[in-house]
Design an enzyme around this catalytic site. Structure first.
Site, PDB file in Angstrom:
ATOM      1  N   ASP A 285      22.230  52.352  62.512  1.00 47.40           N
ATOM      2  CA  ASP A 285      21.097  51.556  62.057  1.00 47.40           C
ATOM      3  C   ASP A 285      20.229  51.256  63.292  1.00 47.40           C
ATOM      4  OD1 ASP A 285      19.287  50.063  60.596  1.00 47.40           O
ATOM      5  OD2 ASP A 285      20.804  48.858  59.569  1.00 47.40           O
TER       6      ASP A 285
HETATM    7  C1  NOJ Z   1      17.139  48.242  59.651  1.00 50.98           C
HETATM    8  C2  NOJ Z   1      17.748  48.156  58.300  1.00 50.98           C
HETATM    9  O1  NOJ Z   1      19.002  47.497  58.370  1.00 50.98           O
HETATM   10  C3  NOJ Z   1      17.965  49.511  57.638  1.00 50.98           C
HETATM   11  O2  NOJ Z   1      18.325  49.294  56.304  1.00 50.98           O
HETATM   12  C4  NOJ Z   1      16.730  50.359  57.736  1.00 50.98           C
HETATM   13  O3  NOJ Z   1      16.970  51.619  57.149  1.00 50.98           O
HETATM   14  C5  NOJ Z   1      16.322  50.512  59.182  1.00 50.98           C
HETATM   15  N1  NOJ Z   1      16.064  49.200  59.739  1.00 50.98           N
HETATM   16  C6  NOJ Z   1      15.088  51.403  59.346  1.00 50.98           C
HETATM   17  O4  NOJ Z   1      13.996  50.820  58.787  1.00 50.98           O
END
Ligand code: NOJ
Length: 738
Positions: A285
């Site tokens: 993530d």
């Molecule tokens: C953080 C989030 O937790 C995740 O769900 C997302 O895909 C990413 N950012 C990218 O935007």
């Protein structure tokens, strides 16, 4: 070395779901080998690197330093770079200006829509309709791919039993069975049957694993649970999505068993690869690799890169550590080049499967983009999905549906003539101007009714300056519709709340309006269950609509005025107060289950054990009666099955849909089992007076769980069977598994 890598791919592929992996040998094997042979270590690390495109409020803008990385082949993938004109230019740089011309993946969070926005996932789960859900995913994939996106950071399949957690809005609720079916349906919708079809994209199952169990509902917080609960409750939806062929998986931010998921070999290798046979790639993530320093599991950036890599995370989102440190780690012999090749091979494989090497611009056609965005079919389906997502919580004295002949309604509240907030959280590209507000919806549906609209209050603070106008609008109207709840920023990522009542002073406004004595209908819009005990006691009709997206106002108005009969059923329990959390339907019995006559049983002194509204709950304008629960046998062996049938009758005055639900309870196990487990359901439509026999089949599969012996299997003994309209109002029978 390379032969070993391909042997490994073959072995991995052969252990997997045949649907997910059509062939045992990669048809791109020699191409990938050829490319790997020409790549430098830096370029390989670049393929394992993902950066945000730096979309700013003024529009697209890739940061200069990323632009340099891109040109040098050290940034092989981007996200947030949607719209054809912008993404096309970035793809051109990758293809024409880098040494090897490897095309980029373009990722985006298309969670419940691209431009056209559908109900938030928690809302759409309440349809219990896998066809609707799969089609929604199909349509947003179609719209997003037309704008250059070929990788969707979705489905979100995190089971959550704590509505304080704002991201509860992004997933399907508390139930493992339904959550698994929904996760798989979304993968099918996003990826279709053929990844090379330009209207499909890569899915990314997230957030692996158990992100929804963050302590105290606080986002990014610690997760800790037994391995049994992990495997019984939290893992199955990720697995179902992987089995459905999901090409990629995203590691979650949280730690689990003391190790951040991003650095967890147990999660990434043992469970995901060895046990489930996943053969796509895992992406961290956002800055997840970097965050391992703050977690306190590594000392520095280089160690973070090494740990994540060795744990089995193929791609680094946003930290930039793979690009920065993998070459060094390889030269030092800490990571082998064959492991690097294996990881890069997986990324290249998916770029081949998407067809990007044949045509890097296949998702980047501006004519297709302009012809696709906001297509009629998106609005039509968005309306259907929104209508089916609405849950009727209360309807005393059949206040709803309203007659289209009432002279006037007071329409009050900060969500009544509001566009943006109806889109809900994660509407990355959603366009507020396209939203049908509730006010517009009522004007469309009941054009003869005079609307006395007053905003009344907002979502924060205690400004009461709009109260008097709202009260006077209520007094001069026949009925009041109160559109209240959360704005789009009050749920979703980094939007946990410790008090999940109506935000701001909306409760006070509601009380003031109720005091006028006028009949009040609450339209509750939120990204989570709210604690609405006072409302439940004092307001005759409550329509829980969540955030329904572009067609929200139309769907709600059609429901208020009877053109649509609500049929949504909650996939998340509504607690009475925050102190009851976590509260969910499939709790364990305990050694001292609640007994009113005995003080020393499991309960509170100040609130009942019962939720305000249980899992599976939702009313209709009509009434359904359940009778004649019948089992085809009262015992079965593991090779046999039992048919469970029930007669459902529409005893009311409206045609309506009902979700008939089947639960079981395994009465005695090698480990304790929940008091109810959803194991099947069917959504039926009945005309007034009509009856239908609904039949479910129970096989050994439905009876399996993670046993004391750590095996996924059933155990002989007695099982209760429950069929009903929600998880608490049920008919009951039993059988024995031999
Ligand atoms: C953080 C989030 O937790 C995740 O769900 C997302 O895909 C990413 N950012 C990218 O935007």
């Amino acid at each position: 070395m390379r032969t070993y890598f391909f042997l490994l791919i073959v072995i991995l592929l052969s252990g997997c779901d045949p649907q997910a992996n059509e062939s045992i040998t990669s048809p791109y094997q020699s191409k990938i080998e050829d490319l790997l042979a020409r790549m430098t270590i830096e370029e390989k690390a670049g393929q394992l690197t993902l950066y945000t495109s730096g979309w700013t409020v003024t529009g697209p803008a890739l940061r200069d330093d990323y632009m340099d990385e891109l040109r040098a082949g050290r940034a092989g993938n981007l996200f947030n770079a949607h719209t054809v004109s912008y993404a096309r230019e970035l793809q051109r740089i990758a293809v024409e200006e880098t040494r090897l011309g490897i095309p980029l993946l373009f990722g985006l969070d298309v969670i419940h829509g691209y431009k056209t926005t559908y109900p938030i996932p928690l809302a759409e789960a309440c349809t219990w309709d896998l066809n609707i859900i799969e089609k929604t995913a199909r349509l947003y994939a179609k719209e997003a791919t037309s704008a250059g996106v070929n990788w969707n950071f979705n489905p979100v399949v995190d089971i959550c039993r704590d509505p304080r957690w704002g991201r509860i809005a992004e997933a399907s609720g508390e139930d493992v069975y339904l959550g698994s079916l929904i996760g798989a349906a979304k993968v099918r919708g996003i990826q279709g049957d053929d990844l090379s079809d330009p209207e499909t994209m890569l899915a990314c199952v997230k957030h692996y694993a158990a992100y929804g169990a963050s302590q105290a509902g606080r986002d990014y917080h610690t997760v800790d649970m037994s391995d049994r609960t992990l495997r019984d409750t939290y893992l199955p939806p990720y697995r179902a999505a992987v089995d459905a062929g999901a090409a990629t998986v995203m590691a979650s931010f949280n730690e689990l068993h003391g190790v951040p998921a991003t650095g967890s070999e147990y999660l990434m290798k043992q469970i995901l690869r060895d046990e489930w046979g996943f053969n796509g790639f895992v992406v961290s993530d956002y800055t997840g690799v970097m965050e391992m320093i703050k977690h306190g599991i590594v000392e520095n950036e280089k160690q973070a890169a090494e740990l994540a890599f060795k744990a089995g995370v193929e791609m680094d989102m946003q930290s930039g550590f793979y690009s920065k440190y993998l070459p060094e780690l390889i030269r030092e012999g800490k990571i082998s080049e064959s492991a690097l090749d294996e990881y890069v091979g997986k990324v290249l494989e998916l770029k081949y499967r998407l067809g990007l090497f044949d045509d890097p611009y296949k998702y980047l056609d501006s004519v297709r983009e302009s012809e696709t965005l906001f297509s009629r079919e998106f609005f039509d389906h968005g309306l259907l999905s929104a209508k089916e997502s609405i849950v009727l919580l209360k309807n005393e004295g059949q206040l709803l549906p309203l007659s289209k002949n009432i002279p006037s309604v007071a329409l009050i509240g900060p969500l009544a003539d509001n566009k943006k907030d109806l889109l809900g959280t994660w509407h990355v590209a959603g366009i507020a101007e396209k939203v049908v507000t509730l006010k517009a919806g009522i004007e469309n549906v009941a054009s003869n009714v005079r609307i006395n609209y007053v905003r009344g209050t907002g979502f924060e603070g205690n400004d009461r300056s709009g109260f008097n106008e709202a009260i006077s609008a209520a007094r001069r109207s026949d009925v009041v519709i109160m559109a209240i709840g959360e704005n789009y920023q009050q749920s979703g990522e980094a939007a946990s709340r410790s008090d999940i009542g109506l935000p701001g002073n909306q409760s006070q406004l509601l009380e003031a309006i109720a005091a006028t004595g006028k009949p009040v209908v609450v339209v509750l819009m939120a990204g989570r269950p709210l604690t609405i005990g006072w409302m439940d006691e004092n307001i005759p009709a409550i329509l829980n609509t969540w955030h329904l997206g572009t067609m929200a106002g139309q769907a709600i108005a059609e429901t208020l005025f009877g053109d649509n009969n609500p049929s949504g059923k909650l996939t998340i329990t509504f607690p009475r107060n925050v102190g009851q959390i976590p509260i969910y339907y499939n709790m364990k019995n305990t050694g001292r289950p609640f007994n009113e006559a005995d003080k020393y049983t499991s309960k509170y002194l100040d609130v009942s054990n019962e939720p305000l509204y249980p899992f599976g709950y939702g009313l209709s304008y009509t009434a359904f009666e359940y009778a004649d629960l019948n089992l085809s046998a009262d015992r079965m062996t593991k090779n046999e099955q039992i048919e469970v049938s029930v007669t459902v009758t529409n005893s009311g005055d409206f045609t309506g849909e009902e979700v008939v639900q089947l639960y079981i309870r395994d009465l005695v196990g090698s480990v304790t089992r929940p008091v109810r487990e959803l194991k099947g359901y069917e959504k039926i439509r009945l005309n007034p007076g009509e009856s239908k026999v609904v039949t479910f089949t129970i096989t050994n599969e439905e009876l399996k769980f993670y046993t004391f012996e750590k095996k996924w299997e059933s155990e002989p003994g007695f099982f209760q069977v429950f069929v009903g309209t929600n998880s608490t109002e049920v008919l009951e029978s039993r059988f024995e598994l031999l």
